[in-house]
Design a protein around this motif. Sequence first.
Motif, PDB file in Angstrom:
ATOM      1  N   PRO A 341      17.427  16.301  57.123  1.00 22.09           N
ATOM      2  CA  PRO A 341      16.259  17.238  57.945  1.00 22.09           C
ATOM      3  C   PRO A 341      15.357  17.785  57.445  1.00 22.09           C
ATOM      4  CG  PRO A 341      18.783  17.433  58.322  1.00 22.09           C
ATOM      5  CD  PRO A 341      18.846  16.816  57.297  1.00 22.09           C
ATOM      6  N   ILE A 342      15.400  18.282  56.414  1.00 21.34           N
ATOM      7  CA  ILE A 342      14.185  19.128  55.577  1.00 21.34           C
ATOM      8  C   ILE A 342      13.129  18.383  55.467  1.00 21.34           C
ATOM      9  CG2 ILE A 342      13.977  20.974  54.240  1.00 21.34           C
ATOM     10  CD1 ILE A 342      16.968  21.569  53.740  1.00 21.34           C
ATOM     11  N   ALA A 343      13.776  17.590  54.869  1.00 23.59           N
ATOM     12  CA  ALA A 343      12.592  16.588  54.662  1.00 23.59           C
ATOM     13  C   ALA A 343      11.919  16.226  55.851  1.00 23.59           C
ATOM     14  CB  ALA A 343      13.355  15.134  53.875  1.00 23.59           C
ATOM     15  N   GLY A 344      12.455  16.004  56.550  1.00 24.06           N
ATOM     16  CA  GLY A 344      12.011  15.293  57.882  1.00 24.06           C
ATOM     17  C   GLY A 344      10.443  15.962  58.580  1.00 24.06           C
ATOM     18  N   VAL A 345      11.020  17.805  58.434  1.00 24.41           N
ATOM     19  CA  VAL A 345      10.525  18.537  58.520  1.00 24.41           C
ATOM     20  C   VAL A 345       8.740  18.094  57.504  1.00 24.41           C
ATOM     21  CG1 VAL A 345       9.487  20.970  58.663  1.00 24.41           C
ATOM     22  CG2 VAL A 345      11.527  20.439  59.219  1.00 24.41           C
ATOM     23  N   LEU A 346       8.960  18.801  56.108  1.00 20.61           N
ATOM     24  CA  LEU A 346       7.841  18.183  55.052  1.00 20.61           C
ATOM     25  C   LEU A 346       7.171  17.238  56.278  1.00 20.61           C
ATOM     26  CD1 LEU A 346       9.940  19.623  52.242  1.00 20.61           C
ATOM     27  CD2 LEU A 346       8.452  20.865  53.768  1.00 20.61           C
ATOM     28  N   PHE A 347       7.674  16.138  56.133  1.00 25.40           N
ATOM     29  CA  PHE A 347       7.083  14.754  56.347  1.00 25.40           C
ATOM     30  C   PHE A 347       6.477  14.596  57.878  1.00 25.40           C
ATOM     31  CE2 PHE A 347       6.799  11.145  59.173  1.00 25.40           C
ATOM     32  CZ  PHE A 347       6.303   9.799  57.627  1.00 25.40           C
ATOM     33  N   SER A 348       6.911  15.974  58.762  1.00 28.49           N
ATOM     34  CA  SER A 348       5.556  15.754  59.702  1.00 28.49           C
ATOM     35  C   SER A 348       4.795  16.701  59.282  1.00 28.49           C
ATOM     36  CB  SER A 348       6.539  16.297  60.569  1.00 28.49           C
ATOM     37  OG  SER A 348       5.806  16.966  62.019  1.00 28.49           O
ATOM     38  N   LEU A 349       4.646  17.530  58.286  1.00 31.10           N
ATOM     39  CA  LEU A 349       3.404  18.492  58.233  1.00 31.10           C
ATOM     40  C   LEU A 349       2.978  18.108  56.322  1.00 31.10           C
ATOM     41  CD1 LEU A 349       5.498  21.825  57.594  1.00 31.10           C
ATOM     42  CD2 LEU A 349       4.315  20.935  59.542  1.00 31.10           C
TER      43      LEU A 349
END
Length: 851
Positions: A341-349
């Motif tokens: 999930p954290i990597a998903g947030v970073l991917f979005s940004l």
Amino acid sequence: LRVLLCEDGMDEDRRPGLPSRAGRSGADSVSPAVQEDGSGGSDSEASQNLGSFDGAHSPVPMRRLRHSEEALIGRQPLSSNGSEQDLDMITGWLYNGPLQRAKYEDFSTIDWIYDNTKERHYKSNLRVRARSMGRLGRLEVAADAAKPWLVLLAVGMTMGLIATFVSVSSQWLIDIKNGYCRTGFYLNRRFCCWNADNVCLDWVTWSELLHVRWRWLEWVLQYVVFIFDANLFAAVSTFLVTEYAPYAAGQGIAEIKTIMSGFTMRRFLGLRTLCIKCVGVVLSVASGLSLGKEGTMVHIACCCSNIYTRVFRRIRRSEVKRRELLSAASAAGISVAFGAPIAGVLFSLEQVSYYFPAKAMWRSLFCATVAAVTLKLLNPFRNGKLVPFQVTYDRTWDLFELWFFVIIGVICGVVGMAQSRLALLLMEYRQRSVLKNLARGEVVVAALATAIISYPSVYLRADMVTLVSNLFTECTNQEGSGLCSRDDRAGNVVSLLLTAGVRVLLTAVACGLAVPAGMFTPSMATGASIGRAFGMVVQTLYEQHPEWRLFRACRPDVPCITPGVYALVGAASMLASTTRMTVTVVVIMFELTDAVIYVLPIMLAVTVSKSVADAFGKDGYFEGVINLHGYPFLSKDQEYVLQGSSDELMVRASEVAVLSAHGETLQSVGAMLDRCSYSGFPIVRSRATMALAGYISRSDLSMVAQRAAASSMYSGSSPCCFARLGGAGAAAEPAHASHAVDFRPWVDAAPITISHSTDLNLVAETFRQLGVRYVLVAHHAALLGIITKKDIVRAVRMQARNRDRRLSLPGTLACSPDNHWLARLLPPAPQRLGRPFQTRPSAPSSESQTL
């Protein structure tokens, strides 16, 4: 003013610009498109709503008409005997409301400034209405604020369900190529042999089903079944894509980046694309093509977000709001793909967000968390984890190993760059050759060749998720076979290196095929193979020469080298060099392995790999696809250094089709629309002085002109008004105003203008930071020319090609028609925007032509 607005109850015949009471039907019940917050629907919606007036009621208030975006002219039956009369609605000559826009056309760029202003006006009106309504107003504000969160909640839960379906279905189809489960045909091999220790009696191979006893015949039979199933799955997948949803091919991240920058692509995020993508990715992964399902989850998540936003009318009609939710929804795709999930947030940004990373962070975290929790509750792998493979390492690393990690980063940086360039080169050749008309046959041939090559090798035959899991796994003292075999270590090293080389070629070929798939997992498998082979070489050197000064830090009673860690570092390096992601890759690997102690080696290798890849070109695979398709995209991660000023890049006013503020007729406007295919037209007060008066887009001009032409009130000689007469405060009514077509509500009376001496770098920043579609070049209020976003993109790409030609290796592998080596290989490039395998011609870009 009271007479014009009809507020004193006077007869409507005295209102200028409208026919008499006997000549039209009035209505108090204005259509929903008019009563809303000023955001009109599509043309068809407006026509349907405007056709609901009946009888001769009180006049339509002008202040209501001011807030309509698209309602201009409607036609409806007046009496029961079927006779029809026109209901003409114009805004009036004292119009002073906000700018209005028609629905954006396909392959066009949205106006960020207009949409942001419209959103702020809506929120301001909502707060004012809330203060006057008390509790009901506060409840309305809360309900409006809850709508985006409801959309993201639905997206997260849906992505958990879709990820479960894709993972379980693809694994079952992969295992069905080898056999079936006797206790349940719907079970894959893992679940069928869940309680088996060494020998699984419930799993029956196809050779056992046919009672084949000869070993060589058994191998041939399994080989034939493997090839047949691979071709069958690939053929069905490409048939679904090419026949029903061409936009479902590939992983779609490049197109999503373009959409997030303001580009409009109809049907790319539609329901049909979502359904075909979910089914097609299962079949394409099961076919054995060197593709993965992880990258496609981002496209699927954005499709879900786009579909759910249609439930709420305000979000559906706000392009900015929709892109905010798309940015947050993309985090859910990475969250369920890697269980991160954290990597998903970073991917979005890092990859997706364009104008609002700070606002999207909290929503991205919420959506990614909901998706991960849903996947955890469903537990599709029955191991209590979010992905089928999660490994842990108990051993730490020594300082001397950093040099080996740097070497892996350099190797994977070069290999990842070569894989991306080769994939783009093949995609370009596919678009320019006869292969663009043979998409289905190309997929079947590629699947056949992949199956023939892969089956004899145990590393190529295994699905990539299982391969990556085995390469990451740490060897124990009890294991002495397979990758952990000491006797066959040299053979394993050679096999892994050959596997990596073949995987690069297969991935480059498969990336442009007409099937849904991504390249995240293939890149990780290639990097893991290189890293594991390198780790095994280092491990052999340590065992044969423990007295070397390099290995003095190792303790003799503890294994010093862990090849699985080298595979982890190699996978991260390869993924970083291919996609140009950094922090996202590090966090993905950290969440996959829970190995906090190896974060520093991974960071070092990722940094080195990306630096090596950037030395050959700043663009990664996604940016290469964007450039290949010609999408108008300006990356916010790169610094553009352009030479010259705006007068060198602009299109001269003498070459621009302009409109006169008060000298046009409906016939001349229609003739200009038929003659010119430009995306917009500057407006001048007179062609003699070229004094700038505004700008109108082609879609707005065409919409109003068509509706006026369909009315019996106007004729081809009816005058058209695009601006006020006189100064800014003039409210004088021109001659014959009651018979004039008023275009002013759709005219941008204050377009962004720059001086002719403005530096091109400042112009590029204007397009990139403000998200404008065009800027007008003026001098002392006189129009000199125009610059569109397409002109800036073209200048940037010409600069990139000139830079690439100065480098030897990228100059050879770069997808540029200027290369002499490619000029002999590739046929002329077609001037068309769209996918090469589309069975129907795609709509051309409305901004592809330079004004």
